[in-house]
Design an enzyme around this catalytic site. Sequence first.
Site, mmCIF file in Angstrom:
data_model
loop_
_atom_site.group_PDB
_atom_site.id
_atom_site.type_symbol
_atom_site.label_atom_id
_atom_site.label_comp_id
_atom_site.label_asym_id
_atom_site.label_seq_id
_atom_site.Cartn_x
_atom_site.Cartn_y
_atom_site.Cartn_z
ATOM 1 N N ARG A 108 91.563 6.255 23.879
ATOM 2 C CA ARG A 108 92.479 7.381 23.686
ATOM 3 C C ARG A 108 91.660 8.035 22.557
ATOM 4 O O ARG A 108 91.656 7.608 21.207
ATOM 5 C CB ARG A 108 93.828 7.064 23.474
ATOM 6 C CG ARG A 108 94.525 8.172 23.122
ATOM 7 C CD ARG A 108 96.132 8.278 22.840
ATOM 8 N NE ARG A 108 96.427 8.048 24.492
ATOM 9 C CZ ARG A 108 97.909 8.113 24.570
ATOM 10 N NH1 ARG A 108 98.803 8.412 23.643
ATOM 11 N NH2 ARG A 108 98.386 8.164 25.944
ATOM 12 N N HIS A 135 94.434 13.321 31.259
ATOM 13 C CA HIS A 135 95.028 12.185 31.190
ATOM 14 C C HIS A 135 95.416 11.271 32.521
ATOM 15 O O HIS A 135 96.376 11.416 33.307
ATOM 16 C CB HIS A 135 96.465 12.226 30.550
ATOM 17 C CG HIS A 135 97.230 11.142 29.829
ATOM 18 N ND1 HIS A 135 96.732 9.815 30.068
ATOM 19 C CD2 HIS A 135 98.407 11.118 29.430
ATOM 20 C CE1 HIS A 135 97.653 8.966 29.480
ATOM 21 N NE2 HIS A 135 98.816 9.702 29.290
ATOM 22 N N GLN A 138 98.107 8.578 33.626
ATOM 23 C CA GLN A 138 99.184 9.167 33.573
ATOM 24 C C GLN A 138 99.553 9.597 35.095
ATOM 25 O O GLN A 138 100.457 9.295 35.706
ATOM 26 C CB GLN A 138 99.574 10.031 32.540
ATOM 27 C CG GLN A 138 100.897 10.661 32.676
ATOM 28 C CD GLN A 138 102.104 9.781 32.556
ATOM 29 O OE1 GLN A 138 101.903 9.161 31.279
ATOM 30 N NE2 GLN A 138 103.072 9.326 33.270
ATOM 31 N N ASP A 226 106.189 18.504 30.140
ATOM 32 C CA ASP A 226 105.516 17.718 29.100
ATOM 33 C C ASP A 226 105.897 18.294 28.009
ATOM 34 O O ASP A 226 106.272 19.342 28.054
ATOM 35 C CB ASP A 226 104.179 17.440 29.479
ATOM 36 C CG ASP A 226 103.499 16.540 28.321
ATOM 37 O OD1 ASP A 226 104.042 15.908 27.668
ATOM 38 O OD2 ASP A 226 102.231 16.402 28.335
ATOM 39 N N CYS A 265 105.925 12.445 31.368
ATOM 40 C CA CYS A 265 105.048 11.333 30.970
ATOM 41 C C CYS A 265 105.676 10.824 29.706
ATOM 42 O O CYS A 265 105.145 9.548 29.588
ATOM 43 C CB CYS A 265 103.658 11.904 30.777
ATOM 44 S SG CYS A 265 103.569 12.920 29.362
ATOM 45 N N ARG A 293 103.465 3.020 34.638
ATOM 46 C CA ARG A 293 101.980 3.008 33.914
ATOM 47 C C ARG A 293 101.395 1.505 34.151
ATOM 48 O O ARG A 293 100.145 1.341 34.390
ATOM 49 C CB ARG A 293 102.274 3.353 32.414
ATOM 50 C CG ARG A 293 102.852 4.664 32.296
ATOM 51 C CD ARG A 293 101.555 5.754 32.551
ATOM 52 N NE ARG A 293 100.430 5.536 32.174
ATOM 53 C CZ ARG A 293 100.282 6.017 30.793
ATOM 54 N NH1 ARG A 293 101.089 6.525 30.014
ATOM 55 N NH2 ARG A 293 98.951 5.723 30.387
HETATM 56 N N1 CP Z 1 102.602 8.971 28.366
HETATM 57 C C1 CP Z 1 101.842 8.337 27.463
HETATM 58 O O1 CP Z 1 100.488 8.268 27.636
HETATM 59 O O2 CP Z 1 102.725 7.788 26.578
HETATM 60 P P1 CP Z 1 101.970 7.338 25.135
HETATM 61 O O3 CP Z 1 101.375 8.476 24.409
HETATM 62 O O4 CP Z 1 103.423 6.615 24.411
HETATM 63 O O5 CP Z 1 100.840 6.205 25.548
HETATM 64 N N1 NVA Z 2 100.091 16.061 26.463
HETATM 65 C C1 NVA Z 2 100.552 15.175 25.697
HETATM 66 C C2 NVA Z 2 100.637 13.748 26.415
HETATM 67 C C3 NVA Z 2 101.184 12.646 25.533
HETATM 68 C C4 NVA Z 2 101.159 11.546 26.422
HETATM 69 C C5 NVA Z 2 99.790 15.032 24.432
HETATM 70 O O1 NVA Z 2 98.697 14.967 24.726
HETATM 71 O O2 NVA Z 2 100.318 14.934 23.108
#
Ligand code: CP
Ligand code: NVA
Length: 308
Positions: A108, A135, A138, A226, A265, A293
């Site tokens: 990430r 992502h 997700q 989101d 998400c 997930r």
């Molecule tokens: N939806 C998601 O990716 O959650 P986290 O940021 O908690 O991993």
């Molecule tokens: N769009 C959000 C998703 C978090 C899982 C972010 O990037 O913060």
Amino acid sequence: MTRHFLGLSDAGGDALAAMLNDAIDRKAGRIGQPKGKPDADAPLAGHTLAMIFEKNSTRTRVSFDMAIRQLGGSSIIMEAGSMQLGRGETVADTARVLSRMVDAIMIRTDDHAKIEELARYADVPVINGLTDLSHPCQIVADLLTVVERGFALPGLQVAWLGDGNNVANSLIEAAGLMKFTLRIAGPLGYEPDADFVAAARRAGGEVVLTQDPEEAVRGAQVVVTDTWVSMGQPGGDVHIAAMQPYQVDGVLMAKADPKAVFLHCLPAHREEEVTSEVIDGPQSAIWDEAENRIHAQKSVLLWALGRL
Ligand code: CP
Ligand code: NVA
């Protein structure tokens, strides 16, 4: 060829459909089992997944850890700040070293170019656990959630409300691969990535961009939103003010198909992008979506390691 999963297109529509089927089967096959117990066939016994986090995470971290356990393998979780990567060791050298030590890498990070570089130098699969651009994991879970509620993906009517962010970009990619209609409503200046939109349209997905939230949700069978401000975005009052018309509340939700499901998400900012009435309401599928997930990522891991 090493199978990286930087975006849904790395797998393609057929593999994505196979992943969803596999996830449904494996999920059904372990009902009533303790969550950490490996599946009977333990297909990734002896395999280790390294995870690198340059941003916060709850779901991605725990679900990948549980996914690899359920497949019979194990994981190593690292915060980039406590790695030599955080002191300037190059992404390329990190990729070369981890490739000698583990069987797959999940990362990430912020800049998508970093994960591309990691994949370029890694001899083991690299999986996108979220970048500023996309992502994909997700969206595998989101599609699984929709399919297990009885919807077919081709021709599905999906609405996205709010910021055209990383999750939106992967949903657009899925629209092209799985041939569904996606109407995205958000303010000017906060549109999703134009290349994702063009690619999905070329692939046969219908992607509509509008500033009218009602146009997006009218007839929608799935309503998705989101956070208005993603990790690493500056945010601020102007950004938040621009997003206000796109809040998913009961009034907007009532304009969708009466059987529509609501997805997010998570993490959610209640009373910002969604009201508690909707996220805690009967149309919300968010807890299944979060659990999925695990099941979705098991299939991603199996695909990346050549088992699907
Ligand atoms: N939806 C998601 O990716 O959650 P986290 O940021 O908690 O991993
Ligand atoms: N769009 C959000 C998703 C978090 C899982 C972010 O990037 O913060």
